[in-house]
Design an enzyme around this catalytic site. Structure first.
Site, PDB file in Angstrom:
ATOM      1  N   HIS A  98     -11.206  -6.824  -0.794  1.00 57.66           N
ATOM      2  CA  HIS A  98      -9.884  -6.935   0.308  1.00 57.66           C
ATOM      3  C   HIS A  98      -9.899  -8.116   1.141  1.00 57.66           C
ATOM      4  O   HIS A  98      -9.081  -8.098   2.148  1.00 57.66           O
ATOM      5  CB  HIS A  98      -9.768  -5.595   0.795  1.00 57.66           C
ATOM      6  CG  HIS A  98      -9.536  -4.644  -0.004  1.00 57.66           C
ATOM      7  ND1 HIS A  98      -9.575  -3.069   0.576  1.00 57.66           N
ATOM      8  CD2 HIS A  98      -9.288  -4.176  -1.322  1.00 57.66           C
ATOM      9  CE1 HIS A  98      -9.525  -2.377  -0.612  1.00 57.66           C
ATOM     10  NE2 HIS A  98      -9.224  -2.984  -1.525  1.00 57.66           N
ATOM     11  N   GLY A  99     -10.962  -8.919   0.857  1.00 60.75           N
ATOM     12  CA  GLY A  99     -10.933 -10.090   2.201  1.00 60.75           C
ATOM     13  C   GLY A  99     -11.906  -9.933   3.168  1.00 60.75           C
ATOM     14  O   GLY A  99     -12.544  -9.116   3.393  1.00 60.75           O
TER      15      GLY A  99
END
EC number: 3.2.1.15
Length: 370
Positions: free
Chosen positions: A229-230
């Site tokens: 998700h970064g």
């Protein structure tokens, strides 16, 4: 035990000759010794008997923590061979280490295998099986974690609640979860911490590469993140500590992930996100958002309605480049009224996706277009 008597006799003779100092030297001798443990119970019970702990090919019984809490100052912990955990539904953690001036490392071929596939069901922490968190690095102060190879954690890998902790060259490989139902397998979750430095990390997962929920003076450099998700801050708000301050993400890559750069705050909560820098971040294969900053999270999901109780100020976004998928949004900013201030954006070059028309209250110095 043939050597115990001579050691005891030597200590006794030294005590006769030198009185009080002799027991002190005997204690120092014990703390300098190396202990090799091959089972979790003995390691947990005898962890303070020496200053160099080797954990070799340990299988941790179901429902138990490999507990290295409250180690002596200056202890070194080295993992050798394969450390594994047997299956049981519970909250965990599977591993816990705390103390001051601690070094945690491993031999070159060691693996910490969480056997996550036994828990994975596509639900993560949202339901299904109860899944244990993997490693609590809580109260691990003035310490270093170096070179660990962690594989297949049931959910979140490393939870950090410490002061002055360095984490370097750690690999978290949950790539098997891409096809086997891994979810919420965050790499590093950081809360209530100060002076945390993470360099050279490799994270392959199905959750945030890094999630900073609260803390100050946090530095993440040279990271390689994929599948998740970064590089995230938040969600901020609704906790005991709702301040994130002086955070830098620099010289890192995010690939094949939902988001590249993300800041999220909780709707109708209060808190502060301040002095944040994302610099030289390279993106590729991003499915949802290249850059996303939003103030509308409620019960873990965005609502589309922002609030302004958590302020986001002094944000620098520079040299963030790369590509997103064709149906992804390149930049999305959703701020509350007056709660986002003093932002600068430069060197932003994100291609391949859509330009959002739904941004709100974008502060001066920032833009949803390039």
């Amino acid at each position: 035990m043939p050597s115990a008597k001579p050691l005891f006799c030597l200590a006794t003779l030294a005590g006769a000759a030198l009185a009080a100092p002799a027991p002190s030297r005997a204690t120092d001798f014990n703390k300098r010794s190396t202990c090799t443990f091959t089972d979790a119970a003995t390691a947990s019970e005898s962890k303070t008997s020496c200053s160099d702990i080797v954990l070799k090919d340990i299988t941790v019984p179901a429902g138990e923590t490999l507990n290295l809490k409250d180690l002596n100052d200056g202890t070194t912990v080295t993992f050798e061979g394969t450390t594994t955990w047997e299956y049981e539904e519970w909250d965990g953690p599977l591993l816990r280490i705390s103390g001051k001036d601690i070094t945690v490392t491993q031999s070159s071929d060691a693996v910490l295998n969480g056997n996550g596939a036994k828990w994975w069901d596509g639900e993560g922490t949202n339901g299904g099986k109860t899944k244990p968190k993997f490693f609590y690095a809580h109260d691990l102060d003035d310490s270093k974690i170096s070179g660990l190879y962690i594989k297949n954690t049931p959910v979140q890998a490393i939870s950090v609640e410490s002061d002055n902790l360095v984490i370097e060259d750690v690999t978290i490989d949950n790539s098997d979860g891409d096809s086997e139902g891994g979810h919420n397998t965050d790499g590093f979750d950081i809360s209530e911490s100060t002076y945390i430095t993470i360099t050279g990390a490799t994270v392959k997962n199905q959750g945030d590469c890094v999630a900073i929920n609260s803390g100050e003076n946090i530095y993440f450099s040279g990271g390689t993140c994929s599948g998740g998700h970064g590089l995230s801050i938040g969600s901020v708000g609704g906790r005991d500590d709702n301040t994130v301050k002086n955070v830098t993400f620099i010289d890192s890559t995010v690939s094949d992930s939902e988001n590249g750069v993300r800041i999220k705050t909780v709707y109708d909560a209060t808190g502060t996100v301040e002095d944040i820098t994302y610099s030289n971040i390279q993106l590729s294969g991003i499915s949802d958002y290249g850059i996303v900053i939003e103030q509308d999270y409620e019960n873990g999901d965005p609502t589309g309605t922002p609030s302004n109780g958590v302020t986001i100020s002094d944000v620098t976004l520079e040299d963030i480049t790369g590509s997103v998928d064709s149906d992804a949004v390149e930049i999305y900013i959703l701020c509350g009224d007056g709660s986002c201030t003093d932002w600068t954006m430069s060197g932003i070059d994100i291609t391949g996706g859509e330009t959002s028309s739904d941004c709100e209250n974008v502060p001066s110095g920032a833009s949803c277009s390039q």
